[in-house]
Design a protein around this motif. Structure first.
Motif, PDB file in Angstrom:
ATOM      1  N   SER A 120       7.676 -14.848   2.169  1.00  0.00           N
ATOM      2  CA  SER A 120       7.669 -14.395   0.779  1.00  0.00           C
ATOM      3  C   SER A 120       6.522 -15.008  -0.021  1.00  0.00           C
ATOM      4  O   SER A 120       5.945 -14.348  -0.893  1.00  0.00           O
ATOM      5  N   ALA A 124       3.710 -13.028  -1.963  1.00  0.00           N
ATOM      6  CA  ALA A 124       3.478 -13.300  -3.380  1.00  0.00           C
ATOM      7  C   ALA A 124       1.995 -13.545  -3.653  1.00  0.00           C
ATOM      8  O   ALA A 124       1.450 -13.084  -4.668  1.00  0.00           O
ATOM      9  N   ILE A 135      10.101 -13.268  -6.619  1.00  0.00           N
ATOM     10  CA  ILE A 135       9.870 -13.629  -5.208  1.00  0.00           C
ATOM     11  C   ILE A 135      11.195 -13.613  -4.443  1.00  0.00           C
ATOM     12  O   ILE A 135      11.278 -13.090  -3.329  1.00  0.00           O
TER      13      ILE A 135
END
Length: 544
Positions: A120, A124, A135
């Motif tokens: 993640s 991001a 997120i």
């Protein structure tokens, strides 16, 4: 008057029952008492005789129509208790093939739900996302779809069949999961993840229905142990694999790799997952009979299955099926209470899945790939407790059934909840208060393993209890339970960062442990004593 019901010509002599009425036997028509033959009264007497004969004839015509209507309905059922077409009489090999395929579907979808968690941060950075809630949303939005998909897919499986709906839903998941790998911005990724989750949610409700169809209550413990393990083990293995993929390759391969595996499972499902829902199988049998009948007789005689009511209009059938999960959710205390507890457990599991990286990457300064290996602690707890419980579920059930005169009850599935409700808070306490740099990393791993053990023991007990209680409508009942738990799985990870930042791991996990004690420990004892009473006033539950 004797009336016989014969099967239509050309049929395979299926087991039929005729909805026949008991005929009313009338005396010979006429008038009681002497008839006045005088000329003054002759006309009145003839009028009385005419009216009486007409009334008697009308009564006979009505009874005749009633008998005719009743005899024109043939009810299709299984050909005795050993009918090989009944899924519960399949060979063990065929039953386990269906169980394995359903469990594989149930495993691969949750892998996708959490596999992107370690990647993640990489996502991001590429999309310029700085908000921590957004997120976390990239991961948990998949689980949000789990809440809504079963409410539609569960009832559809009771209309069109388990296998058909399960495999179409899986193809939907496969297509959108593949699309996630080609997403060009955060909006596309969130939307594709949600759509993939809708298809991936099907096994969470339909799978339990399949097991209820093919396994008898005293046999289904081990099958449900495997099925219940899959959606919990999937989120454990997913992040471990995702961490190494993110470290060695691009985050896009997180989605492409799961799509490849799911494609292989889909191929196996086409060949080995046969239809199991009894109303659909009997309806197919009835349809074959209709086609084999003489056209004139087919128009005059109605054929329906033992599961059909007199009102078989498709609008009524569809409406009842689609409303059923909501009705179960609103009317059934069993679904409400167990759903709330299961929601807490599932939310805690997903909270752990999203905080393990922060514990081992942040507190213990481990690289992404090494930190991902700590998910195996959760897997050890889940798998170890599941294997023990799989061997005990049916033994415990049979033991209490024998003590109850050979009659089994869904409540006999509850004893394994007792150790589960104790291990869960213990694991939360250990994890929270040992996640510190001055304590060896194995200590929080032990706590995480105990959380996994407590989670799977509760899950297997609750799943089996719900399936035993609502066997025919197990898919709808599991859809109602899944709705609550999936909302928790979606919501818990969103507030976790803020909670742990404000309270720390010790106080944060202590709050969760206290909730687990208050809600979880009384639950098995309450349902053991009051479960049968609740079932006996239920609209849908099996009564004993």
């Amino acid at each position: 008057m004797a009336h016989n019901t014969t099967p239509p010509p050309g049929s395979d002599s299926p087991r039929l029952s005729s909805a026949s009425a008991t005929p009313t036997v009338h005396d010979e028509p006429g008038l009681t008492g002497p008839i006045d033959a005088s000329g003054a009264n002759r006309e009145e007497n003839l009028k009385r005789r005419s009216e009486k004969d007409k009334n008697v004839q009308n009564d006979e015509d009505g009874d005749s129509r009633s008998r005719s209507s009743a005899e024109d309905v043939l009810i299709v059922n299984w050909e005795g208790p050993d009918d090989p077409q009944n899924p519960r009489n399949w060979t063990f090999k065929k039953k386990w093939a269906a169980t394995a395929i359903v469990s594989a579907f149930t495993f691969i979808s949750p892998v996708s739900s959490s596999m992107m968690a370690p990647a993640s941060e990489q996502i991001a950075q590429q999309f310029g996302i700085t908000n921590s809630t957004v997120i976390a949303l990239l991961t948990s939005v998949f689980v949000a779809a789990y809440a809504f998909g079963p409410l539609l897919l569960g009832p559809l499986s009771e209309l069109f069949g388990r296998s058909r709906v399960l495999q179409i839903a899986n193809l939907w998941y496969l297509a959108w999961n593949l699309g996630c790998g080609f997403a060009q911005n955060e909006g596309q990724l969130i939307a594709f993840r949600f759509l993939a989750g809708l298809g991936g949610s099907a096994p969470l409700s339909i799978g339990g229905g399949v097991l209820g169809d093919v396994w008898r209550p005293e046999e289904r413990g081990q099958a449900i142990a495997l099925y219940s393990l899959a959606p919990l083990l999937g989120p454990v293995i997913g992040p471990t694999c995702g961490a190494w993929i993110a470290q060695r390759s691009t985050w896009r391969w997180v989605f492409w790799s799961t799509t490849i595996v799911d494609g292989a499972i889909q191929v196996l499902g086409v060949f080995f997952l046969k239809e199991t829902f009894p109303p659909i199988l009997l309806e197919r049998k009835a349809e074959q009979m209709r086609k084999s009948m003489d056209p004139e007789k087919a128009q005059a005689r109605e054929i329906r299955t033992v599961f059909d009511g007199a009102d078989r209009h498709w609008k009524n059938i569809v409406t009842k099926a689609l409303v059923r999960p909501f009705a179960l959710f609103v009317r059934e205390p069993i679904v409400q209470l167990l759903g709330i507890y299961m929601a807490f457990i599932y939310g805690t599991l997903y909270l752990f899945l999203t905080t393990i990286p922060s514990i081992f990457e942040g507190t213990y300064r481990q690289p992404v790939g090494i930190a991902g290996l700590n998910y195996f602690a959760l897997g050890v707890g889940l798998t170890g407790a599941s294997q023990v419980n799989a061997r005990m579920l049916d033994k415990i059930y049979k033991h209490f059934a024998e003590k109850n005169g050979g009659v089994g009850k869904p409540e006999f599935r509850l004893p394994s909840m007792i150790p589960g409700s104790i291990l869960l808070p213990i694991g939360l306490f250990i994890t929270g208060w040992t996640a510190r740099p001055d304590v060896h990393w194995i200590a929080p791993d032990i706590g995480i393993a105990l959380v996994g053990a407590g989670t799977i023991l509760n899950f297997q007990s609750i799943q089996t209890y719900v399936i035993d209680t609502f066997t025919l409508h197990a898919a709808s009942a599991l859809a109602a339970v899944t709705f609550l738990r999936s909302l928790a799985g979606f919501g818990f990870p969103l507030f976790a960062p803020a909670m742990y930042q404000a309270l720390g791991y010790g106080k944060g996990d202590t709050i969760l442990a206290c909730v687990a004690i208050v809600v979880g420990i009384p639950a098995p004892f309450l349902f053991w004593h009051y479960g049968e009473r609740i079932r006996n006033v239920s609209h849908y539950a099996r009564r004993t």
